[in-house]
Design a protein around this motif. Sequence first.
Motif, PDB file in Angstrom:
ATOM      1  N   LEU A 241       0.814  -1.221   0.000  1.00 42.13           N
ATOM      2  CA  LEU A 241       0.000   0.000   0.000  1.00 42.13           C
ATOM      3  C   LEU A 241       0.844   1.267   0.000  1.00 42.13           C
ATOM      4  O   LEU A 241       0.616   2.156   0.808  1.00 42.13           O
ATOM      5  N   ASP A 242       1.848   1.347  -0.913  1.00 40.25           N
ATOM      6  CA  ASP A 242       2.699   2.534  -0.818  1.00 40.25           C
ATOM      7  C   ASP A 242       2.316   3.661  -1.772  1.00 40.25           C
ATOM      8  O   ASP A 242       3.109   4.571  -1.999  1.00 40.25           O
ATOM      9  N   GLN A 243       1.083   3.630  -2.300  1.00 42.98           N
ATOM     10  CA  GLN A 243       0.653   4.796  -3.078  1.00 42.98           C
ATOM     11  C   GLN A 243       0.276   5.942  -2.128  1.00 42.98           C
ATOM     12  O   GLN A 243      -0.047   5.706  -0.963  1.00 42.98           O
ATOM     13  N   GLY A 244       0.342   7.158  -2.675  1.00 45.55           N
ATOM     14  CA  GLY A 244       0.090   8.322  -1.830  1.00 45.55           C
ATOM     15  C   GLY A 244      -1.397   8.562  -1.616  1.00 45.55           C
ATOM     16  O   GLY A 244      -2.225   8.239  -2.451  1.00 45.55           O
ATOM     17  N   VAL A 245      -1.694   9.111  -0.453  1.00 43.94           N
ATOM     18  CA  VAL A 245      -3.070   9.491  -0.138  1.00 43.94           C
ATOM     19  C   VAL A 245      -3.018  10.933   0.353  1.00 43.94           C
ATOM     20  O   VAL A 245      -2.095  11.322   1.056  1.00 43.94           O
ATOM     21  N   ASN A 246      -4.008  11.723  -0.059  1.00 44.32           N
ATOM     22  CA  ASN A 246      -4.015  13.115   0.364  1.00 44.32           C
ATOM     23  C   ASN A 246      -4.826  13.285   1.646  1.00 44.32           C
ATOM     24  O   ASN A 246      -5.994  12.947   1.707  1.00 44.32           O
ATOM     25  N   VAL A 247      -4.127  13.768   2.679  1.00 44.35           N
ATOM     26  CA  VAL A 247      -4.810  14.031   3.946  1.00 44.35           C
ATOM     27  C   VAL A 247      -4.648  15.504   4.286  1.00 44.35           C
ATOM     28  O   VAL A 247      -3.545  15.950   4.581  1.00 44.35           O
ATOM     29  N   LEU A 248      -5.715  16.246   4.212  1.00 47.33           N
ATOM     30  CA  LEU A 248      -5.700  17.682   4.530  1.00 47.33           C
ATOM     31  C   LEU A 248      -4.531  18.411   3.858  1.00 47.33           C
ATOM     32  O   LEU A 248      -3.828  19.193   4.501  1.00 47.33           O
ATOM     33  N   GLY A 249      -4.307  18.093   2.594  1.00 48.56           N
ATOM     34  CA  GLY A 249      -3.269  18.813   1.849  1.00 48.56           C
ATOM     35  C   GLY A 249      -1.891  18.193   1.972  1.00 48.56           C
ATOM     36  O   GLY A 249      -0.950  18.620   1.304  1.00 48.56           O
ATOM     37  N   THR A 250      -1.750  17.166   2.824  1.00 45.63           N
ATOM     38  CA  THR A 250      -0.457  16.500   2.962  1.00 45.63           C
ATOM     39  C   THR A 250      -0.532  15.145   2.263  1.00 45.63           C
ATOM     40  O   THR A 250      -1.501  14.411   2.455  1.00 45.63           O
ATOM     41  N   THR A 251       0.473  14.853   1.456  1.00 44.40           N
ATOM     42  CA  THR A 251       0.477  13.539   0.825  1.00 44.40           C
ATOM     43  C   THR A 251       1.164  12.545   1.745  1.00 44.40           C
ATOM     44  O   THR A 251       2.278  12.767   2.219  1.00 44.40           O
ATOM     45  N   LEU A 252       0.460  11.476   1.998  1.00 44.26           N
ATOM     46  CA  LEU A 252       0.924  10.503   2.972  1.00 44.26           C
ATOM     47  C   LEU A 252       0.824   9.131   2.324  1.00 44.26           C
ATOM     48  O   LEU A 252      -0.117   8.853   1.613  1.00 44.26           O
ATOM     49  N   ALA A 253       1.822   8.274   2.565  1.00 46.50           N
ATOM     50  CA  ALA A 253       1.720   6.918   2.040  1.00 46.50           C
ATOM     51  C   ALA A 253       0.557   6.214   2.728  1.00 46.50           C
ATOM     52  O   ALA A 253       0.352   6.365   3.936  1.00 46.50           O
ATOM     53  N   ALA A 254      -0.202   5.464   1.939  1.00 42.98           N
ATOM     54  CA  ALA A 254      -1.398   4.806   2.486  1.00 42.98           C
ATOM     55  C   ALA A 254      -1.037   3.860   3.624  1.00 42.98           C
ATOM     56  O   ALA A 254      -1.781   3.716   4.593  1.00 42.98           O
ATOM     57  N   ASN A 255       0.155   3.221   3.511  1.00 44.03           N
ATOM     58  CA  ASN A 255       0.532   2.267   4.560  1.00 44.03           C
ATOM     59  C   ASN A 255       0.748   2.961   5.910  1.00 44.03           C
ATOM     60  O   ASN A 255       0.419   2.425   6.952  1.00 44.03           O
ATOM     61  N   ARG A 256       1.280   4.185   5.854  1.00 41.40           N
ATOM     62  CA  ARG A 256       1.461   4.939   7.104  1.00 41.40           C
ATOM     63  C   ARG A 256       0.134   5.277   7.749  1.00 41.40           C
ATOM     64  O   ARG A 256      -0.036   5.175   8.969  1.00 41.40           O
ATOM     65  N   LEU A 257      -0.785   5.694   6.891  1.00 40.58           N
ATOM     66  CA  LEU A 257      -2.103   6.076   7.375  1.00 40.58           C
ATOM     67  C   LEU A 257      -2.792   4.869   8.020  1.00 40.58           C
ATOM     68  O   LEU A 257      -3.375   4.956   9.096  1.00 40.58           O
ATOM     69  N   LEU A 258      -2.670   3.720   7.338  1.00 45.99           N
ATOM     70  CA  LEU A 258      -3.280   2.499   7.845  1.00 45.99           C
ATOM     71  C   LEU A 258      -2.637   2.107   9.185  1.00 45.99           C
ATOM     72  O   LEU A 258      -3.322   1.777  10.156  1.00 45.99           O
ATOM     73  N   ALA A 259      -1.303   2.204   9.222  1.00 51.57           N
ATOM     74  CA  ALA A 259      -0.583   1.855  10.451  1.00 51.57           C
ATOM     75  C   ALA A 259      -1.045   2.747  11.604  1.00 51.57           C
ATOM     76  O   ALA A 259      -1.244   2.283  12.727  1.00 51.57           O
ATOM     77  N   PHE A 260      -1.249   4.030  11.284  1.00 53.94           N
ATOM     78  CA  PHE A 260      -1.701   4.966  12.310  1.00 53.94           C
ATOM     79  C   PHE A 260      -3.091   4.579  12.825  1.00 53.94           C
ATOM     80  O   PHE A 260      -3.321   4.489  14.030  1.00 53.94           O
ATOM     81  N   ALA A 261      -3.989   4.326  11.862  1.00 56.27           N
ATOM     82  CA  ALA A 261      -5.358   3.971  12.250  1.00 56.27           C
ATOM     83  C   ALA A 261      -5.356   2.700  13.106  1.00 56.27           C
ATOM     84  O   ALA A 261      -6.045   2.616  14.129  1.00 56.27           O
ATOM     85  N   LEU A 262      -4.563   1.719  12.688  1.00 54.53           N
ATOM     86  CA  LEU A 262      -4.507   0.459  13.428  1.00 54.53           C
ATOM     87  C   LEU A 262      -3.923   0.667  14.831  1.00 54.53           C
ATOM     88  O   LEU A 262      -4.423   0.126  15.809  1.00 54.53           O
ATOM     89  N   SER A 263      -2.847   1.464  14.895  1.00 52.01           N
ATOM     90  CA  SER A 263      -2.213   1.719  16.192  1.00 52.01           C
ATOM     91  C   SER A 263      -3.176   2.382  17.155  1.00 52.01           C
ATOM     92  O   SER A 263      -3.317   1.973  18.317  1.00 52.01           O
ATOM     93  N   ILE A 264      -3.835   3.445  16.670  1.00 52.99           N
ATOM     94  CA  ILE A 264      -4.749   4.176  17.543  1.00 52.99           C
ATOM     95  C   ILE A 264      -5.931   3.292  17.924  1.00 52.99           C
ATOM     96  O   ILE A 264      -6.354   3.262  19.086  1.00 52.99           O
ATOM     97  N   GLY A 265      -6.406   2.516  16.944  1.00 52.49           N
ATOM     98  CA  GLY A 265      -7.515   1.606  17.223  1.00 52.49           C
ATOM     99  C   GLY A 265      -7.146   0.589  18.294  1.00 52.49           C
ATOM    100  O   GLY A 265      -7.888   0.374  19.252  1.00 52.49           O
ATOM    101  N   LEU A 266      -5.962  -0.010  18.145  1.00 52.98           N
ATOM    102  CA  LEU A 266      -5.525  -1.034  19.093  1.00 52.98           C
ATOM    103  C   LEU A 266      -5.281  -0.447  20.480  1.00 52.98           C
ATOM    104  O   LEU A 266      -5.716  -0.997  21.489  1.00 52.98           O
TER     105      LEU A 266
END
Lengths: 238, 291
Positions: free
Chosen positions: B128-153
């Motif tokens: 999942l290393d394509q970029g995703v736009n979050v509030l004007g910042t381009t973020l790798a999708a894998n980072r975003l997923l990792a963040f969501a999973l971390s916070i969820g856990l």
Amino acid sequence: MLEIQNLTIRYGRHLAVDNVSMHVAKGETVALLGANGAGKSSVLNAIGGRVRPASGLISLDGRDLAALPDHRIVEEGVALVPEGRGVFGPLSVEENLRLGAMPRRARTGAAEAMDEIYALFPRLAERRRQAVRTMSGGEQQMVAIGRALMSRPDYLLLDEPSLGLAPIVTEELFAALHRIRSRGLAILLIEQNVRLGLGMAERAYLMTSGRITGEDSSARIATDPRLAETFLGRTGTA
Amino acid sequence: MLSSTLILGLVLGGSYALVAVGMTLQYGIARIMNLAYGEFIILAAFATYLLFGSLGISPIVALLIIPVIAFGLGVALFQVMMRPLVTRAGGSGRLEVDSILATFGLLFVLQGVMLLAFGGNYTSYGFLDQGVNVLGTTLAANRLLAFALSIGLAGGLFALLQFSRWGLALRAVALAPGSAALVGLNMRRIAALGFGLGTALAAAGGVTVSMFQTFSAHDGVLFTMKALVIVIMGGVGNVLGALVSGLLLGLMETAVARWVDPGLTLAATYILFLAVLLWRPEGLFGKAAGR
């Protein structure tokens, strides 16, 4: 019946309890009196599994309590309120009471038990969400007793519940203890205030320097001047 | 610029928080300061790499498998290696010293095994290393997923501790071990569970970190050090403190890397650490005489 036979407890070379035998019948209230350092708390802690006796038997209806690990004692129906109360200070009143219902024997009907305790100690009902360590000594003692009752014990062991409490708070606490007693569970009570202790108990033991030096019914001790001298005189704070 | 630093910082901090919560649990409940903690993170990262690379199992699925295995491993490790120490210490502070020494040894054993198995080179996999736009910042999708999973856990764990019967028992043991037996709690059993739970969280952290970061068999110590800093900053044994400090450290490192110098992030970590300790020696959320 809770039975202690020839109990001896040592802390290193110090002999704290010397060949003590006593018993508490089902539903009976017994006071254990004596001066500071006489070994009263050691006896209670040994029953509760917090201290390992050097020798002697502790049995409940014939089952050997001394052979059980400490966390199993409450499961057998013996709940201890130790000196210093042993409450979970940072947790709330309600959490402390819920912890009291952890033993398997207490899991069904825990909600009703909690209602009963709040009825018994209305002060706790007002402070359900409060952290126990922020409460007064009397209130903490109520939490400790309430928590012990949550385990639905047959035998309740109380180690100086009035210690450090103001007279008016002690009165309130003992009024509640009288109500607890009337439900039919057995109580073994250590109390430095001899009049209060004898007022609660049907029978009393006197401990001096690790030994049992007297045993009689509370009524006899209260009426016989010589017995009164033995029990009240030596223990001082009457 | 500010929002991108904020987002990147929170993403990094999320992983830190997850990892630190596990360590603080191990200490808080089992009274074991686990210096081999980071090795479990790296072990989980390699396991994810293997599952994904050779079996094609998605890291998201790995997140369901690996922590469960790690839980079992943690409990077993506690029973075999820590239990004799607990028995020997008999409730005294000696357990802390003994456990630090024992887990320090374990660190080298695990690291050696990983070096043998995987070599010392950096490893990564593309997920999942394509970029995703979050509030004007381009973020790798894998980072975003990792963040969501971390916070969820981490959030789920916090809720478990706060609201479940099991969590109440764990907290009680952490707060007043001497009173646990009074309510029929078996200290040793709960300590083993707490240690296992901490190991499972280390593994979960390893899986999520491996989604976006390269790692090597040498890296365990780095994670252990960061987790230690976060745990101490948050107040040892304090789950909420570890969560907040983890996020704070992530923000700090990202901000320093962006505005000062990427080479100074580690120095900044320790400056923040020192500042917190000078200001509040018991940690941000610690209780001075809580126990």
